[in-house]
Design a protein around this motif. Structure first.
Motif, PDB file in Angstrom:
ATOM      1  N   ARG A  98       0.828  -1.207   0.000  1.00  0.00           N
ATOM      2  CA  ARG A  98       0.000   0.000   0.000  1.00  0.00           C
ATOM      3  C   ARG A  98       0.865   1.262   0.000  1.00  0.00           C
ATOM      4  N   GLU A  99       1.934   1.252   0.773  1.00  0.00           N
ATOM      5  CA  GLU A  99       2.819   2.422   0.781  1.00  0.00           C
ATOM      6  C   GLU A  99       3.499   2.614  -0.571  1.00  0.00           C
ATOM      7  N   ALA A 100       3.898   1.527  -1.203  1.00  0.00           N
ATOM      8  CA  ALA A 100       4.535   1.632  -2.527  1.00  0.00           C
ATOM      9  C   ALA A 100       3.553   2.182  -3.555  1.00  0.00           C
ATOM     10  N   ILE A 101       2.284   1.776  -3.480  1.00  0.00           N
ATOM     11  CA  ILE A 101       1.269   2.297  -4.400  1.00  0.00           C
ATOM     12  C   ILE A 101       1.105   3.806  -4.208  1.00  0.00           C
ATOM     13  N   GLU A 102       1.102   4.261  -2.960  1.00  0.00           N
ATOM     14  CA  GLU A 102       0.989   5.701  -2.706  1.00  0.00           C
ATOM     15  C   GLU A 102       2.205   6.451  -3.251  1.00  0.00           C
ATOM     16  N   HIS A 103       3.390   5.867  -3.132  1.00  0.00           N
ATOM     17  CA  HIS A 103       4.581   6.492  -3.699  1.00  0.00           C
ATOM     18  C   HIS A 103       4.528   6.488  -5.231  1.00  0.00           C
ATOM     19  N   GLU A 105       1.931   6.868  -7.050  1.00  0.00           N
ATOM     20  CA  GLU A 105       1.099   8.002  -7.468  1.00  0.00           C
ATOM     21  C   GLU A 105       1.923   9.287  -7.484  1.00  0.00           C
ATOM     22  N   ALA A 106       2.760   9.476  -6.478  1.00  0.00           N
ATOM     23  CA  ALA A 106       3.575  10.690  -6.399  1.00  0.00           C
ATOM     24  C   ALA A 106       4.545  10.791  -7.579  1.00  0.00           C
ATOM     25  N   VAL A 107       5.048   9.648  -8.058  1.00  0.00           N
ATOM     26  CA  VAL A 107       5.977   9.652  -9.192  1.00  0.00           C
ATOM     27  C   VAL A 107       5.222   9.802 -10.511  1.00  0.00           C
ATOM     28  N   LEU A 108       4.056   9.169 -10.620  1.00  0.00           N
ATOM     29  CA  LEU A 108       3.314   9.187 -11.877  1.00  0.00           C
ATOM     30  C   LEU A 108       2.571  10.493 -12.137  1.00  0.00           C
ATOM     31  N   ARG A 109       2.161  11.167 -11.087  1.00  0.00           N
ATOM     32  CA  ARG A 109       1.374  12.404 -11.265  1.00  0.00           C
ATOM     33  C   ARG A 109       2.082  13.436 -12.160  1.00  0.00           C
ATOM     34  N   PRO A 110       3.361  13.760 -11.913  1.00  0.00           N
ATOM     35  CA  PRO A 110       4.006  14.748 -12.804  1.00  0.00           C
ATOM     36  C   PRO A 110       4.046  14.295 -14.260  1.00  0.00           C
ATOM     37  N   LEU A 145       1.459  -0.123 -13.701  1.00  0.00           N
ATOM     38  CA  LEU A 145       0.172  -0.604 -13.189  1.00  0.00           C
ATOM     39  C   LEU A 145      -0.217  -2.021 -13.605  1.00  0.00           C
ATOM     40  N   GLU A 146       0.267  -2.470 -14.745  1.00  0.00           N
ATOM     41  CA  GLU A 146      -0.199  -3.756 -15.280  1.00  0.00           C
ATOM     42  C   GLU A 146       0.062  -4.926 -14.329  1.00  0.00           C
ATOM     43  N   ASP A 147       1.283  -5.047 -13.852  1.00  0.00           N
ATOM     44  CA  ASP A 147       1.606  -6.162 -12.945  1.00  0.00           C
ATOM     45  C   ASP A 147       0.819  -6.068 -11.642  1.00  0.00           C
ATOM     46  N   LEU A 148       0.622  -4.839 -11.169  1.00  0.00           N
ATOM     47  CA  LEU A 148      -0.122  -4.676  -9.919  1.00  0.00           C
ATOM     48  C   LEU A 148      -1.563  -5.126 -10.071  1.00  0.00           C
ATOM     49  N   TYR A 149      -2.207  -4.774 -11.169  1.00  0.00           N
ATOM     50  CA  TYR A 149      -3.588  -5.206 -11.365  1.00  0.00           C
ATOM     51  C   TYR A 149      -3.700  -6.714 -11.546  1.00  0.00           C
ATOM     52  N   ASP A 150      -2.649  -7.339 -12.035  1.00  0.00           N
ATOM     53  CA  ASP A 150      -2.643  -8.803 -12.129  1.00  0.00           C
ATOM     54  C   ASP A 150      -2.478  -9.457 -10.764  1.00  0.00           C
ATOM     55  N   ALA A 151      -1.724  -8.789  -9.868  1.00  0.00           N
ATOM     56  CA  ALA A 151      -1.329  -9.427  -8.617  1.00  0.00           C
ATOM     57  C   ALA A 151      -2.199  -9.082  -7.412  1.00  0.00           C
ATOM     58  N   VAL A 152      -2.745  -7.870  -7.358  1.00  0.00           N
ATOM     59  CA  VAL A 152      -3.481  -7.429  -6.163  1.00  0.00           C
ATOM     60  C   VAL A 152      -4.819  -8.159  -6.084  1.00  0.00           C
ATOM     61  N   ARG A 153      -5.042  -8.863  -4.974  1.00  0.00           N
ATOM     62  CA  ARG A 153      -6.267  -9.650  -4.799  1.00  0.00           C
ATOM     63  C   ARG A 153      -7.106  -9.193  -3.612  1.00  0.00           C
ATOM     64  N   LEU A 160      -7.330   0.908  -3.006  1.00  0.00           N
ATOM     65  CA  LEU A 160      -6.274   1.911  -3.021  1.00  0.00           C
ATOM     66  C   LEU A 160      -5.696   2.064  -4.428  1.00  0.00           C
ATOM     67  N   LEU A 161      -5.497   0.957  -5.113  1.00  0.00           N
ATOM     68  CA  LEU A 161      -4.976   0.995  -6.481  1.00  0.00           C
ATOM     69  C   LEU A 161      -5.960   1.709  -7.408  1.00  0.00           C
ATOM     70  N   ASP A 162      -7.241   1.389  -7.287  1.00  0.00           N
ATOM     71  CA  ASP A 162      -8.265   2.067  -8.090  1.00  0.00           C
ATOM     72  C   ASP A 162      -8.325   3.553  -7.767  1.00  0.00           C
ATOM     73  N   ALA A 163      -8.199   3.904  -6.471  1.00  0.00           N
ATOM     74  CA  ALA A 163      -8.222   5.311  -6.075  1.00  0.00           C
ATOM     75  C   ALA A 163      -7.004   6.045  -6.641  1.00  0.00           C
ATOM     76  N   THR A 164      -5.875   5.378  -6.706  1.00  0.00           N
ATOM     77  CA  THR A 164      -4.671   5.971  -7.291  1.00  0.00           C
ATOM     78  C   THR A 164      -4.907   6.305  -8.756  1.00  0.00           C
ATOM     79  N   VAL A 165      -5.497   5.369  -9.479  1.00  0.00           N
ATOM     80  CA  VAL A 165      -5.808   5.618 -10.894  1.00  0.00           C
ATOM     81  C   VAL A 165      -6.814   6.759 -11.025  1.00  0.00           C
ATOM     82  N   ASP A 166      -7.843   6.759 -10.188  1.00  0.00           N
ATOM     83  CA  ASP A 166      -8.823   7.857 -10.203  1.00  0.00           C
ATOM     84  C   ASP A 166      -8.135   9.202  -9.971  1.00  0.00           C
ATOM     85  N   ASN A 167      -7.200   9.244  -9.017  1.00  0.00           N
ATOM     86  CA  ASN A 167      -6.477  10.487  -8.724  1.00  0.00           C
ATOM     87  C   ASN A 167      -5.642  10.945  -9.915  1.00  0.00           C
ATOM     88  N   LEU A 168      -5.029  10.004 -10.620  1.00  0.00           N
ATOM     89  CA  LEU A 168      -4.235  10.353 -11.800  1.00  0.00           C
ATOM     90  C   LEU A 168      -5.128  10.895 -12.912  1.00  0.00           C
TER      91      LEU A 168
END
Length: 196
Positions: A98-103, A105-110, A145-153, A160-168
């Motif tokens: 979860r912390e890595a996903i939040e980080h 977002e910080a890298v992908l936003r710019p 994102l691709e590997d994460l969507y395959d792996a997160v169950r 959190l992953l969906d919210a990250t995409v929504d934020n982007l």
């Protein structure tokens, strides 16, 4: 290439200045690729190439024995994704994921809100430099994102992953990049996200 190593930098100005007048250079590889002797770094079209052209062109490509996240954004993103993936196995602690996903977002936003360097750079001597499509922000997003969507169950991490995409998507819209927001939404829908 006559050398072996990770492509760490491309000096666009030096590359353009290496070309004869009215020549075109298409970069074949993005930063972050591993290069072996004989690999094509770029393709140059020139009416009257001189014997030293290949040497001058190759000098614009900086290779190293390791990758560096300060020069190679795909490497930094991959490290964050790998940390996130480590916590998706059965019985693993999801906190790092979860912390890595939040980080992420910080890298992908710019990347989402601003333009990268121009795909085609021209100078007043008619020389053109065309960069690889692999430098596009959508390539970085898909890789992240691709590997994460395959792996997160588990449901909480998936939200959190969906919210990250929504934020982007929201960040792209706010920046006036509706085209990019729609592209992110379309890409992630094929990964099974629940973007709104």
């Amino acid at each position: 290439s006559t050398r072996l190593g990770w492509l760490r930098t491309v000096d666009a100005e030096r590359l353009l200045n290496a070309l004869p007048d009215a020549a075109t250079c298409h970069r074949n590889l993005p930063v972050g690729n591993f290069v072996s002797p004989g690999d094509r770094l770029c393709t140059v079209w020139a009416d009257d190439p001189d014997p030293d052209l290949a040497e001058r062109v190759e000098a614009a490509f900086g290779l190293g024995v390791t990758r560096a996240p300060t020069e190679d954004i795909s490497f930094g993103l991959r490290n964050l994704v790998d940390i996130a993936l480590a916590g998706t196995t059965d019985g693993a602690d999801r906190t790092n994921t979860r912390e890595a996903i939040e980080h992420l977002e910080a890298v992908l936003r710019p990347l989402v809100v601003r333009d990268g360097p121009p795909r085609v750079h021209r100078d007043d001597r008619g020389r053109r430099l065309i960069r690889s499509d692999d430098d596009d922000c959508m390539v970085y997003l898909a890789d992240a994102l691709e590997d994460l969507y395959d792996a997160v169950r588990d449901a909480r991490t998936r939200r959190l992953l969906d919210a990250t995409v929504d934020n982007l998507i929201d960040a792209a819209e706010t920046a006036g990049r509706s085209d990019r927001a729609r592209a992110i939404e379309s890409m992630c829908s094929t990964m099974g996200t629940s973007v709104a």
